[in-house]
Design an enzyme around this catalytic site. Structure first.
Site, mmCIF file in Angstrom:
data_model
loop_
_atom_site.group_PDB
_atom_site.id
_atom_site.type_symbol
_atom_site.label_atom_id
_atom_site.label_comp_id
_atom_site.label_asym_id
_atom_site.label_seq_id
_atom_site.Cartn_x
_atom_site.Cartn_y
_atom_site.Cartn_z
ATOM 1 N N LYS A 185 0.848 -1.194 0.000
ATOM 2 C CA LYS A 185 0.000 0.000 0.000
ATOM 3 C C LYS A 185 0.878 1.238 0.000
ATOM 4 O O LYS A 185 1.486 1.581 1.006
ATOM 5 C CB LYS A 185 -0.936 0.050 1.216
ATOM 6 C CG LYS A 185 -2.078 1.074 1.004
ATOM 7 C CD LYS A 185 -2.608 1.671 2.263
ATOM 8 C CE LYS A 185 -1.806 2.843 2.757
ATOM 9 N NZ LYS A 185 -1.871 4.050 1.865
ATOM 10 N N GLY A 238 6.762 5.241 8.508
ATOM 11 C CA GLY A 238 5.954 6.452 8.568
ATOM 12 C C GLY A 238 6.023 7.104 9.930
ATOM 13 O O GLY A 238 6.948 6.849 10.709
ATOM 14 N N THR A 240 5.264 8.194 13.809
ATOM 15 C CA THR A 240 5.203 7.375 15.023
ATOM 16 C C THR A 240 3.774 7.113 15.474
ATOM 17 O O THR A 240 3.442 5.988 15.877
ATOM 18 C CB THR A 240 6.013 8.057 16.140
ATOM 19 O OG1 THR A 240 7.383 8.144 15.717
ATOM 20 C CG2 THR A 240 5.949 7.260 17.431
ATOM 21 N N GLY A 243 2.366 4.358 13.540
ATOM 22 C CA GLY A 243 2.982 3.105 13.963
ATOM 23 C C GLY A 243 2.356 2.559 15.231
ATOM 24 O O GLY A 243 2.141 1.343 15.370
ATOM 25 N N GLU A 260 9.448 1.373 11.078
ATOM 26 C CA GLU A 260 10.506 2.391 10.967
ATOM 27 C C GLU A 260 9.789 3.727 11.040
ATOM 28 O O GLU A 260 9.063 4.114 10.122
ATOM 29 C CB GLU A 260 11.274 2.226 9.657
ATOM 30 C CG GLU A 260 12.582 3.017 9.634
ATOM 31 C CD GLU A 260 12.426 4.388 9.033
ATOM 32 O OE1 GLU A 260 12.373 5.362 9.827
ATOM 33 O OE2 GLU A 260 12.360 4.516 7.805
ATOM 34 N N CYS A 294 13.453 10.603 7.532
ATOM 35 C CA CYS A 294 13.498 10.247 8.950
ATOM 36 C C CYS A 294 14.916 10.295 9.505
ATOM 37 O O CYS A 294 15.103 10.470 10.714
ATOM 38 C CB CYS A 294 12.922 8.843 9.156
ATOM 39 S SG CYS A 294 11.180 8.702 8.757
ATOM 40 N N GLU A 395 9.734 16.210 15.214
ATOM 41 C CA GLU A 395 10.212 15.915 13.872
ATOM 42 C C GLU A 395 9.510 16.856 12.892
ATOM 43 O O GLU A 395 8.328 16.696 12.597
ATOM 44 C CB GLU A 395 9.943 14.460 13.486
ATOM 45 C CG GLU A 395 10.534 14.095 12.139
ATOM 46 C CD GLU A 395 10.292 12.650 11.759
ATOM 47 O OE1 GLU A 395 11.153 12.078 11.063
ATOM 48 O OE2 GLU A 395 9.253 12.089 12.148
#
Length: 492
Positions: A185, A238, A240, A243, A260, A294, A395
Site C-alpha cells: 500500500k 511512517g 510514530t 505506527g 521504521e 526520517c 520531527e
C-alpha cells in the site's frame, strides 16, 4: 542520462488501476482520488480509493498465490526471478525516475539515483534468496535437532511518500526472497511507481497474486491491512503515531510487525573535527529530499568553542544549496511533497522564532516568480536553540536544522539522547577514541563517523526508542519475514 531533461508532463491526468491477483482493477466502491504534483499544483493521475473490500480481495489473491504455484518454487528460482525484476527496474529507470520526481517533487537527479538503488536492493535479495538457512542444534537427547526458516505467508507492506519506491523495495526484496506473498500500500500522495512496479513484477515472471498493490488512504486501506486476520506480518514506515495505531490493530491476530518511524537525528561536531569538510557535506544530510527524511541530521550539536565558526560555515554552505525545478539536473532541492506539508514546516519555523531561536539562513518561501506554483521552501538554519524547545524535539520533516552548543563529551551524548527518537546520526571528530565512546553512548540504531553515510543495503537499519522496532536491509531483514520451525528426530 544524468544530464538529460525529462520530457514534458502529459496535460491529461493518467487513469490508473490497482493490481490484484495479476489484474488491473478498480476499487469495489468505484471511488477514485486525485494525485497532485507539488511542482505544478496540477492533477497528474487518478487512482482507485481502496478500502476494506479491496484489501479482502488482495488478501484472497495473495493467499491463493502462496498456497499455489509460488509455494512450490525453490529459493533459487525465487532469486532468479528477483534478478529479472531488478533488470526490468533498471531498464525502466528513466520512466520510473520521471514519475517519482513529478509525483513527489524531488530533483530528477535524486530520483534517478533512487531508482538505481531500488534495482540494487532487488539484486541483493536475488542473491540472498537461496542463502536463508536453518541450523543443526546439539540437544541432550540421543536424536537430531534442526531448524527451518519458513515464510510467514501473506504480508502487508505500508510505505510513505518521502522515498516511495526505495522504501518499498526494502520490504518487497526480503519479503519475496523469503517466499511470502505481499500486499503493497503506497502513500496516497505517491502511488504511481508502486503500480508500475507491480506490472514489472508480473513481466519478470512472478505468479499473479505474489505482489499486489492497493491504493487508498491509510485510514481505510492501511487500517484494513493492519487489522486483517489473513495477514501474518505488517511492515510500516511512517510517522510514530500511525505506527502506534498499527501495533494496536495488529494485536488482533498477533501479527509480526516491523516499524521504521520518526527521527530527530543529531550531528555531533567536536572542536577537533574537520569543520570545513563538515560544513561542505552536512547540508545534504538534512536538506536532501527537502528535509523529508526520517534520518535527516536536523540537530547540529556543536562544541561551544567552535560554535560560531560552525554556524558561519554551515549557513554559508546552506545558501549555496540549489533550490529549483526538479526537472533541472542541476537542482539539489526540489519541492515539498505538498502545499500542506510546506505549511506545517513554515509553522514550525514560526514556533522556533517564538521560542527564541534566530534564523541565520532561509526561513521562508523563495521569492522568485518561478517558484510561485510549486511547494518550494528555503533550506533553513536556526541558532540560539535549547534542547527542550519544540523546534529541537519535534520531527519537522522539512529542510530545517537547529544548532545547539555543548561543553563536554558527556553533555554531547546527553543532548543527542534528549529526544524520544533514536534512528540515525553522525559524529565528527579526529579522535577515534572519542568517536567510539560517543557512538556507544548515543541511543540510535545507525550512526556514522566523519560522514553522513549510515544507511546501506547490506547492513541492518532501524531505530531505538520511538523510532521503531525491527531491522530492515541486509540479511537481518529475513528475521522479519520468516518464522523458525524446530524439528527433532528421535534416533533411539
Amino acid at each position: 542520462m544524468s544530464d538529460e531533461k525529462p520530457a514534458a508532463a502529459p496535460s491529461t491526468p493518467l487513469r490508473l488501476e490497482m493490481v490484484i491477483g495479476g489484474e488491473q482493477v478498480a476499487a469495489v466502491s468505484g471511488e477514485t482520488f486525485d494525485v497532485v504534483s507539488p511542482v505544478t499544483g496540477l492533477t497528474i493521475a487518478r487512482v482507485p480509493k481502496g478500502g476494506q473490500e479491496d484489501v479482502d480481495r488482495a488478501v484472497a489473491a495473495a493467499r491463493a498465490a502462496f498456497d499455489g504455484e509460488w509455494h512450490t518454487w525453490s529459493q533459487t528460482r525465487r532469486g532468479q526471478t528477483l534478478g529479472r525484476f531488478a533488470t526490468l527496474i533498471r531498464d525502466h529507470l528513466e520512466e520510473l525516475a520521471v514519475t517519482e520526481s513529478r509525483n513527489m517533487g524531488k530533483p530528477i537527479s535524486s530520483a534517478r539515483w533512487e531508482i538505481g538503488a531500488v534495482a540494487n536492493v532487488m539484486e541483493y535479495y536475488a542473491g540472498a534468496a537461496n542463502k536463508i538457512m536453518g541450523e543443526t542444534i546439539p540437544v541432550s537427547k540421543p536424536g537430531f535437532d534442526f531448524t527451518l526458516r519458513e515464510p510467514i505467508g501473506v504480508v502487508g507492506l505500508i510505505v510513505p511518500w518521502n522515498f516511495p519506491l526505495m522504501l518499498a523495495s526494502w520490504k518487497m526484496g526480503p519479503a519475496l526472497a523469503a517466499g511470502n506473498t505481499a500486499i503493497l500500500k503506497p502513500a496516497s500522495y505517491t502511488p504511481l511507481t508502486a503500480i508500475r512496479v507491480a506490472e514489472l513484477a508480473l513481466e519478470a515472471g512472478f505468479p499473479p497474486g505474489v505482489l499486489n498493490v492497493v491504493t487508498g488512504p491509510g485510514s481505510t486501506a492501511g487500517a484494513a491491512i493492519a487489522a486483517h486476520p489473513g495477514i501474518g506480518k505488517v511492515a510500516f514506515t511512517g510517522e510514530t503515531a500511525t505506527g502506534q495505531a498499527i501495533m494496536r490493530a495488529a494485536a488482533g491476530n498477533i501479527k509480526k510487525i516491523s516499524l521504521e518511524l520518526g527521527g530527530k537525528s543529531p550531528n555531533v561536531v567536536f572542536a577537533d573535527a574537520d569543520l570545513e569538510r563538515f560544513a561542505a557535506e552536512s547540508p545534504y544530510s538534512v536538506f536532501d529530499n527537502c528535509g523529508q527524511d526520517c534520518c535527516a541530521r536536523s540537530r547540529i550539536i556543536v562544541e561551544r568553542s567552535v560554535h560560531d565558526r560552525v554556524v558561519e560555515l554551515f549557513a554559508a554552505a546552506t545558501l549555496k544549496v540549489k533550490v529549483g525545478d526538479p526537472d533541472d539536473p542541476a537542482t539539489e532541492v526540489g519541492t515539498m511533497v505538498s502545499f500542506r506539508q510546506r505549511e506545517t514546516v513554515l509553522d514550525y519555523i514560526r514556533i522556533g522564532r517564538e521560542e527564541g531561536a534566530r534564523v541565520v539562513a532561509g526561513g521562508g518561501i523563495p521569492a522568485e516568480p518561478a517558484y510561485a506554483q510549486g511547494a518550494y521552501i528555503q533550506p533553513t538554519v536556526l541558532d540560539g536553540v535549547e534542547s527542550r524547545m519544540r523546534i529541537a524535539q519535534d520531527e519537522v520533516f522539512g529542510p530545517v536544522v537547529v544548532v545547539i552548543p555543548f561543553d563536554t563529551e558527556e553533555e554531547a551524548v546527553r543532548l543527542a539522547n534528549d529526544i524520544p527518537y533514536g534512528l540515525s546520526g553522525s559524529i565528527w571528530t579526529r579522535d577515534i577514541g572519542k568517536a567510539i565512546r560517543t557512538a556507544r553512548g548515543i541511543q540510535s540504531g545507525v550512526l556514522s563517523i566523519n560522514c553522513n553515510s549510515s544507511v546501506h543495503t547490506e547492513a541492518p537499519f532501524g531505530g531505538y526508542k520511538m523510532s521503531g522496532t525491527g531491522r530492515e536491509n541486509g540479511m537481518h531483514a529475513f528475521e522479519q519475514y520468516t518464522q523458525i520451525k524446530n524439528v527433532y528426530v528421535d534416533l533411539s
